[in-house]
Every structure is written in C-alpha cells, then in structure tokens.
Design a protein around this motif. Structure first.
Motif, mmCIF file in Angstrom:
data_model
loop_
_atom_site.group_PDB
_atom_site.id
_atom_site.type_symbol
_atom_site.label_atom_id
_atom_site.label_comp_id
_atom_site.label_asym_id
_atom_site.label_seq_id
_atom_site.Cartn_x
_atom_site.Cartn_y
_atom_site.Cartn_z
ATOM 1 N N HIS A 72 0.848 -1.186 0.000
ATOM 2 C CA HIS A 72 0.000 0.000 0.000
ATOM 3 C C HIS A 72 0.887 1.241 0.000
ATOM 4 O O HIS A 72 1.743 1.406 0.876
ATOM 5 C CB HIS A 72 -0.906 0.041 1.226
ATOM 6 N N ALA A 73 0.696 2.104 -0.994
ATOM 7 C CA ALA A 73 1.507 3.322 -1.115
ATOM 8 C C ALA A 73 0.936 4.168 -2.245
ATOM 9 O O ALA A 73 -0.030 3.779 -2.916
ATOM 10 C CB ALA A 73 2.966 2.979 -1.397
ATOM 11 N N ASN A 74 1.538 5.316 -2.483
ATOM 12 C CA ASN A 74 1.225 6.102 -3.666
ATOM 13 C C ASN A 74 1.944 5.470 -4.856
ATOM 14 O O ASN A 74 3.178 5.458 -4.906
ATOM 15 C CB ASN A 74 1.668 7.557 -3.493
ATOM 16 N N MET A 75 1.174 4.938 -5.783
ATOM 17 C CA MET A 75 1.769 4.275 -6.950
ATOM 18 C C MET A 75 0.905 4.543 -8.170
ATOM 19 O O MET A 75 -0.279 4.887 -8.063
ATOM 20 C CB MET A 75 1.932 2.778 -6.697
ATOM 21 N N ALA A 76 1.508 4.395 -9.326
ATOM 22 C CA ALA A 76 0.855 4.758 -10.583
ATOM 23 C C ALA A 76 0.304 3.533 -11.300
ATOM 24 O O ALA A 76 0.848 2.434 -11.201
ATOM 25 C CB ALA A 76 1.851 5.475 -11.501
ATOM 26 N N ARG A 77 -0.766 3.764 -12.042
ATOM 27 C CA ARG A 77 -1.255 2.780 -13.000
ATOM 28 C C ARG A 77 -0.605 3.080 -14.349
ATOM 29 O O ARG A 77 -0.558 4.231 -14.796
ATOM 30 C CB ARG A 77 -2.771 2.837 -13.133
ATOM 31 N N TYR A 78 -0.115 2.032 -15.006
ATOM 32 C CA TYR A 78 0.525 2.225 -16.305
ATOM 33 C C TYR A 78 -0.426 2.900 -17.303
ATOM 34 O O TYR A 78 -0.027 3.812 -18.045
ATOM 35 C CB TYR A 78 0.982 0.880 -16.871
ATOM 36 N N ASP A 79 -1.687 2.474 -17.339
ATOM 37 C CA ASP A 79 -2.635 3.025 -18.314
ATOM 38 C C ASP A 79 -2.861 4.515 -18.095
ATOM 39 O O ASP A 79 -3.040 5.270 -19.063
ATOM 40 C CB ASP A 79 -3.963 2.273 -18.234
ATOM 41 N N ASP A 80 -2.863 4.955 -16.828
ATOM 42 C CA ASP A 80 -3.047 6.382 -16.557
ATOM 43 C C ASP A 80 -1.891 7.199 -17.120
ATOM 44 O O ASP A 80 -2.094 8.294 -17.674
ATOM 45 C CB ASP A 80 -3.154 6.619 -15.052
ATOM 46 N N ALA A 81 -0.668 6.689 -16.969
ATOM 47 C CA ALA A 81 0.500 7.409 -17.493
ATOM 48 C C ALA A 81 0.464 7.483 -19.013
ATOM 49 O O ALA A 81 0.802 8.522 -19.605
ATOM 50 C CB ALA A 81 1.780 6.729 -17.028
ATOM 51 N N VAL A 82 0.043 6.399 -19.657
ATOM 52 C CA VAL A 82 -0.033 6.388 -21.123
ATOM 53 C C VAL A 82 -1.111 7.350 -21.613
ATOM 54 O O VAL A 82 -0.907 8.113 -22.574
ATOM 55 C CB VAL A 82 -0.290 4.952 -21.630
ATOM 56 N N ARG A 83 -2.278 7.355 -20.962
ATOM 57 C CA ARG A 83 -3.355 8.261 -21.368
ATOM 58 C C ARG A 83 -2.947 9.723 -21.223
ATOM 59 O O ARG A 83 -3.242 10.556 -22.093
ATOM 60 C CB ARG A 83 -4.617 7.984 -20.541
ATOM 61 N N LEU A 84 -2.265 10.050 -20.105
ATOM 62 C CA LEU A 84 -1.836 11.435 -19.908
ATOM 63 C C LEU A 84 -0.833 11.858 -20.975
ATOM 64 O O LEU A 84 -0.891 12.992 -21.482
ATOM 65 C CB LEU A 84 -1.225 11.589 -18.512
ATOM 66 N N ALA A 85 0.071 10.971 -21.352
ATOM 67 C CA ALA A 85 1.059 11.293 -22.385
ATOM 68 C C ALA A 85 0.395 11.489 -23.737
ATOM 69 O O ALA A 85 0.807 12.370 -24.516
ATOM 70 C CB ALA A 85 2.107 10.188 -22.455
ATOM 71 N N ARG A 86 -0.606 10.700 -24.029
ATOM 72 C CA ARG A 86 -1.317 10.865 -25.297
ATOM 73 C C ARG A 86 -2.058 12.198 -25.345
ATOM 74 O O ARG A 86 -2.150 12.845 -26.392
ATOM 75 C CB ARG A 86 -2.301 9.710 -25.491
ATOM 76 N N ARG A 87 -2.595 12.612 -24.204
ATOM 77 C CA ARG A 87 -3.327 13.880 -24.165
ATOM 78 C C ARG A 87 -2.405 15.084 -24.265
ATOM 79 O O ARG A 87 -2.676 16.050 -25.009
ATOM 80 C CB ARG A 87 -4.129 13.946 -22.865
ATOM 81 N N ASP A 88 -1.271 15.035 -23.509
ATOM 82 C CA ASP A 88 -0.396 16.199 -23.418
ATOM 83 C C ASP A 88 0.825 16.114 -24.324
ATOM 84 O O ASP A 88 1.555 17.106 -24.470
ATOM 85 C CB ASP A 88 0.079 16.382 -21.975
ATOM 86 N N GLY A 89 1.070 14.923 -24.882
ATOM 87 C CA GLY A 89 2.271 14.742 -25.682
ATOM 88 C C GLY A 89 3.458 14.345 -24.816
ATOM 89 O O GLY A 89 3.444 14.482 -23.592
ATOM 90 N N GLY A 90 4.480 13.796 -25.454
ATOM 91 C CA GLY A 90 5.682 13.405 -24.735
ATOM 92 C C GLY A 90 5.674 11.943 -24.333
ATOM 93 O O GLY A 90 4.844 11.137 -24.779
ATOM 94 N N VAL A 91 6.595 11.597 -23.453
ATOM 95 C CA VAL A 91 6.793 10.228 -22.996
ATOM 96 C C VAL A 91 6.011 10.017 -21.704
ATOM 97 O O VAL A 91 6.004 10.899 -20.824
ATOM 98 C CB VAL A 91 8.298 9.965 -22.752
ATOM 99 N N PRO A 92 5.325 8.881 -21.529
ATOM 100 C CA PRO A 92 4.576 8.651 -20.288
ATOM 101 C C PRO A 92 5.489 8.660 -19.070
ATOM 102 O O PRO A 92 6.598 8.119 -19.098
ATOM 103 C CB PRO A 92 3.925 7.283 -20.501
ATOM 104 N N ASP A 93 5.002 9.276 -17.993
ATOM 105 C CA ASP A 93 5.790 9.451 -16.771
ATOM 106 C C ASP A 93 4.941 9.003 -15.587
ATOM 107 O O ASP A 93 3.906 9.595 -15.286
ATOM 108 C CB ASP A 93 6.186 10.923 -16.624
ATOM 109 N N LEU A 94 5.371 7.955 -14.908
ATOM 110 C CA LEU A 94 4.614 7.413 -13.783
ATOM 111 C C LEU A 94 4.490 8.401 -12.636
ATOM 112 O O LEU A 94 3.483 8.417 -11.927
ATOM 113 C CB LEU A 94 5.287 6.122 -13.291
#
Length: 443
Positions: free
Chosen positions: A271-293
């Motif tokens: 249990h911690a603050n951690m990222a979902r891979y799909d969220d990082a990919v979606r954000l990169a597609r929206r804003d451009g650039g490389v996905p960042d967890l």
C-alpha cells in the motif's frame, strides 16, 4: 549438502545458508549457549557481458557494447544474547562497486550481489540490526551450532519466533535451500527470489519491519509488516504510515521416498502512492511526450502471490521451482519489473566426483510483463530497471549455470554463466552472454 531438520525456524535456516553459517547440529542439547559471537564474510563478484545486437538503447538499457564491473562487500556479524530466548544482531558492512550498466538493463538482473546504489569508493552502511526471540510451544528441544546471525545453544523444536528491526524480507520469506544465496549459489535476481515478489526494500534490499513465525511439526506459518519506501525505488529514511507491505507465507514440509521436500505459498500486498501504467499512457497521449509514472501516482494497493518448491532427490541432488504473479496494472514499487515469473533448476553436490563441498547448479527462468506494462514501455516509459525507449515485446528468458569450488575451510571460488534472450523483454536487443567469477570468504 547437509540435510536440515524440519523443525528449525526459517530465520535460522536462512542465516545458516544465506549468510554462510554452520547450520544447526543434530538434536543434542549439550551445546553450551553462547553469550556473544563475531563472524565475518567477504565476497567479490567480477561480472562481464559480451557485446550484442542493439539497434537502439535508452536510459535503462544494458550497454550493447559490453561491459565489465565488480562488486565487493565485507560484513561483520556481531551477536549478543539478551536473554535465554532472545538475541541481538548487528551487521555493519562495507560495500564498493557497480552492477552491469549501473544495475539496469534486465528485469531479471544478473547479479544478486549488485545493489541499485553503486560507488567506486568503499562506503559503510548497516543493512541489518535486529532482535530475534524464540518462544517455546513444547518441551522437546534441538541444538543449534553457532554461526553468522545464530548463537550456539538450543531451542524448542515447536516454537513461535519473532524478529523485529532492520533486515531483509527475504531473510524470512521466500527462502529456498537450493536457490537463495548470491554468495554461494545462483546470482540472477529472478532465480534466487520469486521474480514477481515485489517485497519491501530500500535500494540495497533491506527494510524495517516485524515478522512472526509459528513452527509446529511439519508446518510453519509466518506473517510480517514492513516499511516501503515513500516513493518507488527510493531510500527508506523514516516511518511512513501510508507506505507499507503486508506479507504472509504457509509452509508444508514432507517426505517423498524418504527425502525431504517443502512447498510454500506466499501472498503480499503493498500500500503506497503508486501509478497505474494506463493512466501514465493516457496522460502522455493527451499532453504529448513520454509517459511518466511520477505524474499519476495516487494511493493504491498492489498484491501478488508466489509458489515455492524444493525437493531433495538424494543427499546430494535437489530440485527447485518458483512461480509468481502480481498485479500488472500498477508500477513495480521496490524490486523489479516482473509481473509473472517461472523458474526451475537443479543443484548437485560434488561428492560424486570426490569433492563433497563443491556444487554445480543449473536454472532456467522466464519473466513476463502485463499488457498494461507493455503499453507503457513501448511508448518509451522508464521503470526501476528497464526502459529501452521502445519495446518489441518478448518474454525475458534466462539460463544460468554455476560451479562453486571449495578451496579450504574459509574460501570458495565460483564460475557463473548466464545467457539472456530478450533482455528487458525486448526482442530487438540481444541475446547476451554474461560471465562471472565469485570469490567468497568466511571467517
């Protein structure tokens, strides 16, 4: 290989095997209890990988031109008996050196002696400082020979063992007689541990925690609570009540054709603050650039399970296997980017060729990524150990073989060979051959 009594608590078994101790003796209560002890070890691993086909590489790639690195560690094991059933141990250690490509480039990294922090200059740290208490559940007792992190004496065969302080989760959980000790048997991370067991650990592999183990007859049950880093793959510098791991393991010991075996089932939840891979990919597609967890981390749970088997075939031959899987939708937090793993192998003692203290081992492991993780790394994402800037996915397949030669009472020399297909799951890179020489001394 010496046969271990079933009733020895796992922590003591691992101290004997993992840290090079003498193990425990036959059931003889005449061993005088030690009040204190000092032991030590020195290990040097020189490792090289060949050049290999690498049309491109990224931030976390294994160097396609080939590389040679070495690691050295010198450890002192200092123990004091606080009460008849309680011991205090501290293990100050001096480390120096680097893993290949600064310990990146393969999910199943090829050296368990390489930490995620490297240095040319030797530096001092304290990987272990813990207290262990053993509470009797019956009258029958067994003897313990002294060794690293074990004081000589005796203890109840059926017991509850409690360990707290700073130590490695794998000192107690996921142990295996044949594949768990990078100072004496295999070197690859995903052979000596269950690959998908994302256990709590700082960059050197240790954490603060509490573990309890119940041992009775042919069964054991153990559970633990450990501190996670405040952020993935970080240092553990203080208590963080929002970042922790829960882990439990059941063990059944048995006899098959008069030879001992063990099967273990382990489960963990982080249990911690951690990222979902799909969220990082979606954000990169929206804003451009490389996905960042780091941009999409939030409070979450990540869990997994591991099955662990060891079986003696005769006194000098043993088989082992591990299978593990975890929640592949979220990022690896502490260990490495493996969402599923299967390893198996065999170890043969040298009595057959007149060198009873020698051993030879061979193992194979296949590591895999989840669909979500593949999408992240194919878009150029970076993880703990992998990230080539692109990905042509294929399972990471590794074969390892070693020979360990016992030179004298205190010194052994090992040669190790690994071959990895699709390092970091990338079919566009590799295969790569990895060679190592390991010198290990105990005193």
């Amino acid at each position: 290989m010496t046969r271990k009594k079933y009733t020895t608590p796992l922590m003591l078994q691992l101290a004997a095997g993992l840290l090079g101790a003498a193990g425990h003796a036959a059931a003889d209560e005449t061993i005088a209890p030690q009040t204190w002890a000092l032991h030590g070890q020195l290990t040097n691993v020189t490792q090289k990988h060949s050049g290999f086909d690498a049309p491109y590489q990224g931030q976390n790639s294994l160097d396609g031109h080939g590389r040679t690195e070495q690691t050295t560690d010198l450890t002192l094991y200092a123990g004091l008996r606080l009460a008849s059933n309680t011991e205090l141990w501290i293990n100050p250690e001096i480390d120096q050196g680097f893993g290949l490509s600064n310990t990146v480039g393969m999910a199943g990294f090829p050296s368990g002696e390489a930490y995620k922090v490297g240095a040319n200059t030797p530096y001092l740290r304290l990987p272990r400082a813990f207290v262990r208490s053993v509470f009797a559940l019956g009258e029958e007792r067994e003897a313990l020979a002294g060794g690293a992190n074990v004081l000589a004496g005796s203890q109840a065969s059926d017991n509850v063992t409690v360990t707290f302080g700073k130590f490695s989760v794998t000192d107690i959980f996921d142990g295996n007689r044949y594949a768990h000790d990078p100072r004496g048997d295999f070197l690859n991370w995903s052979v000596i541990d269950a690959g998908a067991f994302d256990y709590a650990a700082d960059a050197w592999g240790f954490s603060y925690g509490l573990a309890a183990e119940w041992n009775r007859g042919t069964r054991s049950a153990r559970a633990g609570l450990f501190q996670l880093s405040s952020e993935p793959n970080g240092k553990i510098t203080s208590v963080d009540s929002k970042a922790y791991m829960l882990v439990a393991e059941l063990e059944q010991r048995y006899q098959w054709r008069e030879h001992p075996g063990k099967i273990k089932l382990l489960g963990f939840a982080n249990h911690a603050n951690m990222a979902r891979y799909d969220d990082a990919v979606r954000l990169a597609r929206r804003d451009g650039g490389v996905p960042d967890l780091a941009q999409v981390r939030r409070s979450a749970w990540r869990s997994g399970v591991a099955l662990n088997l060891e079986q003696e075939l005769d006194g000098d031959v043993g088989l082992f296997a591990r299978a593990s899987v975890n929640d592949g939708g979220k990022e690896a937090y502490e260990f490495t980017e493996i969402n599923r793993s299967l390893s198996l192998g065999a170890v043969v003692g040298g009595a057959r060729w007149g060198r009873p203290q020698d051993s030879v081992g061979v193992a194979a492991v296949a590591n895999g990524l989840s669909h979500a993780a593949r999408g992240y790394f194919s878009q150029g994402g970076i993880g703990i150990l992998i990230g080539d800037g692109g990905l042509s996915y294929g399972a990471e397949k590794i074969v390892e073989a070693y020979y360990s030669a016992h030179l004298n009472q205190h010194l052994s020399l090992s040669l190790d060979l690994q071959r990895a297909n699709n390092p970091a799951y990338n079919r566009a890179r590799g295969p790569v051959n990895i060679y190592a020489m390991r010198l290990h001394a105990e005193f």
